[in-house]
Write an enzyme that holds these catalytic residues in place. Structure first.
Site, PDB file in Angstrom:
ATOM      1  N   HIS A   1      10.035 110.718 -48.102  1.00 48.03           N
ATOM      2  CA  HIS A   1       8.830 111.207 -47.419  1.00 48.03           C
ATOM      3  C   HIS A   1       7.877 110.016 -47.249  1.00 48.03           C
ATOM      4  CE1 HIS A   1       5.734 113.815 -46.091  1.00 48.03           C
ATOM      5  NE2 HIS A   1       5.403 114.432 -47.213  1.00 48.03           N
TER       6      HIS A   1
ATOM      7  N   HIS B   1      14.355 112.503 -38.588  1.00 44.32           N
ATOM      8  CA  HIS B   1      13.247 113.370 -38.971  1.00 44.32           C
ATOM      9  C   HIS B   1      13.738 114.798 -38.977  1.00 44.32           C
ATOM     10  CE1 HIS B   1       9.283 115.204 -39.030  1.00 44.32           C
ATOM     11  NE2 HIS B   1       8.873 114.052 -39.489  1.00 44.32           N
TER      12      HIS B   1
ATOM     13  N   ASP C   1       7.299 105.876 -39.720  1.00 46.73           N
ATOM     14  CA  ASP C   1       7.350 104.865 -40.779  1.00 46.73           C
ATOM     15  C   ASP C   1       8.171 103.639 -40.421  1.00 46.73           C
ATOM     16  OD1 ASP C   1       5.665 105.971 -42.583  1.00 46.73           O
ATOM     17  OD2 ASP C   1       7.199 107.305 -43.398  1.00 46.73           O
TER      18      ASP C   1
HETATM   19  N1  ACO Z   1      20.372 106.972 -41.393  1.00 48.92           N
HETATM   20  C1  ACO Z   1      21.672 107.332 -41.243  1.00 48.92           C
HETATM   21  N2  ACO Z   1      22.091 108.590 -41.132  1.00 48.92           N
HETATM   22  C2  ACO Z   1      21.156 109.546 -41.175  1.00 48.92           C
HETATM   23  C3  ACO Z   1      19.781 109.255 -41.323  1.00 48.92           C
HETATM   24  C4  ACO Z   1      19.398 107.902 -41.424  1.00 48.92           C
HETATM   25  N3  ACO Z   1      18.122 107.558 -41.556  1.00 48.92           N
HETATM   26  N4  ACO Z   1      19.074 110.413 -41.328  1.00 48.92           N
HETATM   27  C5  ACO Z   1      19.975 111.397 -41.198  1.00 48.92           C
HETATM   28  N5  ACO Z   1      21.232 110.888 -41.100  1.00 48.92           N
HETATM   29  C6  ACO Z   1      22.472 111.612 -40.871  1.00 48.92           C
HETATM   30  C7  ACO Z   1      22.946 112.292 -42.125  1.00 48.92           C
HETATM   31  O1  ACO Z   1      23.838 111.479 -42.866  1.00 48.92           O
HETATM   32  C8  ACO Z   1      23.635 113.513 -41.557  1.00 48.92           C
HETATM   33  O2  ACO Z   1      24.882 113.128 -41.056  1.00 48.92           O
HETATM   34  P1  ACO Z   1      26.171 114.081 -41.211  1.00 48.92           P
HETATM   35  O3  ACO Z   1      25.828 115.282 -40.354  1.00 48.92           O
HETATM   36  O4  ACO Z   1      27.304 113.286 -40.721  1.00 48.92           O
HETATM   37  O5  ACO Z   1      26.272 114.423 -42.662  1.00 48.92           O
HETATM   38  C9  ACO Z   1      22.765 113.884 -40.370  1.00 48.92           C
HETATM   39  O6  ACO Z   1      22.174 112.661 -39.952  1.00 48.92           O
HETATM   40  C10 ACO Z   1      21.675 114.907 -40.681  1.00 48.92           C
HETATM   41  O7  ACO Z   1      20.912 114.407 -41.784  1.00 48.92           O
HETATM   42  P2  ACO Z   1      20.133 115.324 -42.820  1.00 48.92           P
HETATM   43  O8  ACO Z   1      19.950 114.572 -44.084  1.00 48.92           O
HETATM   44  O9  ACO Z   1      20.800 116.661 -42.892  1.00 48.92           O
HETATM   45  O10 ACO Z   1      18.754 115.524 -42.057  1.00 48.92           O
HETATM   46  P3  ACO Z   1      17.413 116.030 -42.710  1.00 48.92           P
HETATM   47  O11 ACO Z   1      16.660 116.694 -41.636  1.00 48.92           O
HETATM   48  O12 ACO Z   1      17.681 116.810 -43.950  1.00 48.92           O
HETATM   49  O13 ACO Z   1      16.708 114.670 -43.168  1.00 48.92           O
HETATM   50  C11 ACO Z   1      15.291 112.790 -43.292  1.00 48.92           C
HETATM   51  C12 ACO Z   1      15.591 114.129 -42.578  1.00 48.92           C
HETATM   52  C13 ACO Z   1      15.158 113.039 -44.811  1.00 48.92           C
HETATM   53  C14 ACO Z   1      13.968 112.223 -42.776  1.00 48.92           C
HETATM   54  C15 ACO Z   1      16.457 111.807 -43.040  1.00 48.92           C
HETATM   55  O14 ACO Z   1      16.585 111.586 -41.650  1.00 48.92           O
HETATM   56  C16 ACO Z   1      16.286 110.466 -43.768  1.00 48.92           C
HETATM   57  O15 ACO Z   1      16.681 110.367 -44.939  1.00 48.92           O
HETATM   58  N6  ACO Z   1      15.694 109.432 -43.091  1.00 48.92           N
HETATM   59  C17 ACO Z   1      15.458 108.150 -43.722  1.00 48.92           C
HETATM   60  C18 ACO Z   1      14.200 108.218 -44.564  1.00 48.92           C
HETATM   61  C19 ACO Z   1      12.943 108.307 -43.705  1.00 48.92           C
HETATM   62  O16 ACO Z   1      12.762 107.564 -42.751  1.00 48.92           O
HETATM   63  N7  ACO Z   1      12.037 109.228 -44.104  1.00 48.92           N
HETATM   64  C20 ACO Z   1      10.733 109.363 -43.421  1.00 48.92           C
HETATM   65  C21 ACO Z   1      10.614 110.693 -42.780  1.00 48.92           C
HETATM   66  S1  ACO Z   1       9.122 110.777 -41.871  1.00 48.92           S
HETATM   67  C22 ACO Z   1       7.961 111.099 -43.019  1.00 48.92           C
HETATM   68  O17 ACO Z   1       8.130 111.659 -44.056  1.00 48.92           O
HETATM   69  C23 ACO Z   1       6.623 110.618 -42.677  1.00 48.92           C
END
Ligand code: ACO
Length: 424
Positions: free
Chosen positions: A264, A304, A360
């Protein structure tokens, strides 16, 4: 039959139930009446609305973000963080008189009790993370303001809201000064909100710290972009703790603790660490491959839960970055970030999963260019988000919301008899 409804058939009994769709949702109490033994199973709240809210509108597919109806692009261009905080809390933009009164109120509540700084903050270990210090200090404030427990008194609520918004930058800067062994700087109430924070961060021996106006403005815009984001993880923590009728300092500390997590508010810190680790343009392709293989880390600052086309804040932030780099010089990690973005946006792995840069991806580069250490990044997020958290807290109390208490699907052991330790 209502025009907007769904019909559910329980195939065990053949019974059908019709549930109206209101504001795009179906109420769980109607479902529960019809099917008391069947739960919605929704870990991570993928399709669960936990409240009605009039604060922020977000359309993740269209990349739209509005505070109280105003597009984020217009607010970032024309407003100030304090005006946006007023808007979020009160529902409308202030008149000139209301704005002047609000700014005066916030400005005169920026000081913190000497014991918070001297006895509490200075008691931390020398290398304490400033976000850990901030979370604890905000919680500690509840012990300084016993009137905060009067959550049903609107006048008391307003007072705590002003205190929290005003004191966050002071606590944040105090945490930083302690972690780098510098003396605490008192607020200078002749300065505007962001400039005052920069003074508390950077003032050394000069009688008055004059922040570069372009940097103070850029920080104010970043504060606007981070002020609210509807039911995100930290706001959900705020609402959950607030729903138990805890005082707002304790609830804000819980929200800040959620924001501390790398998924987050810690993401921009993770972006800088990732870019530093990549180190050179030549390593970008290999890094992308390791992300795709699932063996390496995720591409930080990408993806996201809600935005699936683009994050409108990321667009605005790219412009802010240009303004800041004009003053500070270009952040050397920027080229790696640009190449990563380009590589990811043309790669099927990221395209098919609808992963785009979020707010971010670039905010950390700006903060770093402005001289903030990475440990301060989540702290910089918490300062403005306090206005959003408190808007949701006030809304929840006005709505007399139920205590947050999800259910579960039990998958553990069936009943069994206790075995004395000697027989195990
Ligand atoms: N890099 C690579 N793969 C990713 C990423 C990423 N940043 N984000 C999601 N994926 C992939 C997952 O591995 C998954 O793949 P799969 O279907 O083959 O298993 C798919 O995309 C869906 O991902 P989820 O984790 O189910 O998506 P969720 O909506 O739960 O997660 C999150 C959202 C936590 C923001 C995620 O995208 C992430 O971890 N991003 C990196 C951290 C980040 O930038 N956080 C800031 C968010 S913005 C904020 O809080 C202000």
């Amino acid at each position: 039959m209502p025009a907007e409804s769904i019909t559910i058939t329980d195939n065990r009994t053949g019974d059908s139930f019709e549930i109206p769709i209101v504001n795009g949702g179906v109420a769980s109490d109607q479902w529960r009446k019809a099917l008391p033994d069947v739960m919605f199973h929704d870990p991570g709240f993928m399709a669960t609305s936990a409240c009605e809210s009039a604060v922020t509108f977000l359309d993740g597919d269209a990349g739209i973000l509005r505070y109280r109806g105003y597009p984020i692009e217009q607010l970032a261009e024309k407003s100030t963080y304090l005006e946006v905080a007023y808007l979020l809390l009160h529902g409308d933009l202030p008149t000139p008189e209301q704005y002047a009164g609000w700014v005066t109120d916030i400005t005169y509540h920026t000081f913190i009790h000497e014991n918070v700084r001297k006895r509490f903050l200075e008691g931390f270990h020398y290398d304490a993370h400033p976000m850990g210090m901030l979370v604890s200090a905000v919680a500690a404030l509840s012990t300084f303001y016993s009137d905060a427990k009067d959550i049903h008194d609107p006048a008391s609520r307003d007072k705590q809201i002003v205190r929290l918004i005003a004191k966050m930058p002071t606590l944040a800067a105090a945490a930083h000064r302690f972690s780098v062994g510098m003396p605490f700087v008192y607020p200078d109430n002749s300065l505007e909100f962001a400039a005052n924070f920069l003074s508390m961060m950077w003032k050394v021996a000069e009688p008055r710290f004059a922040a570069n106006p372009a940097l103070a403005h850029a920080l104010d815009v970043l504060f606007i972009l981070h002020a609210d984001h509807e039911q995100n993880c930290s706001t959900t923590a705020m609402r959950t703790v607030g729903s138990a009728h805890a005082d707002p300092y304790s609830a804000t500390a819980a929200a800040a603790a959620a924001l501390y997590g790398p998924r987050h508010g810690g993401a921009n810190e993770a972006v800088i660490r990732m870019l530093t680790e990549i180190g050179s343009l030549d390593n970008v392709s290999a890094f992308i491959e390791s992300v795709k293989s699932g063996k390496g880390s995720r591409l930080q600052g990408f993806g996201h839960r809600v935005y699936k086309s683009y994050d409108p804040r990321a667009r605005i932030i790219k412009q802010v970055a240009d303004e800041v780099f004009e003053v500070t010089g270009r952040n050397p990690l920027l080229d790696i970030a640009l190449k990563l973005e380009e590589a990811a946006l043309s790669d099927d792995y990221f395209i098919s999963r609808r992963l785009y840069p979020n707010v971010d991806f670039y905010s950390g580069l700006i903060y770093q260019a402005m001289g903030f250490p990475v440990e301060m990044f989540p702290v910089l997020f918490a300062i403005p988000r306090t206005a959003g958290w408190l808007s949701h807290w006030a809304e929840l109390l006005e709505d007399d919301a139920k205590i947050a208490r999800p259910r579960q699907l039990y998958v553990g052991a069936a009943e069994r008899d206790y075995v004395p330790i000697s027989d195990r």
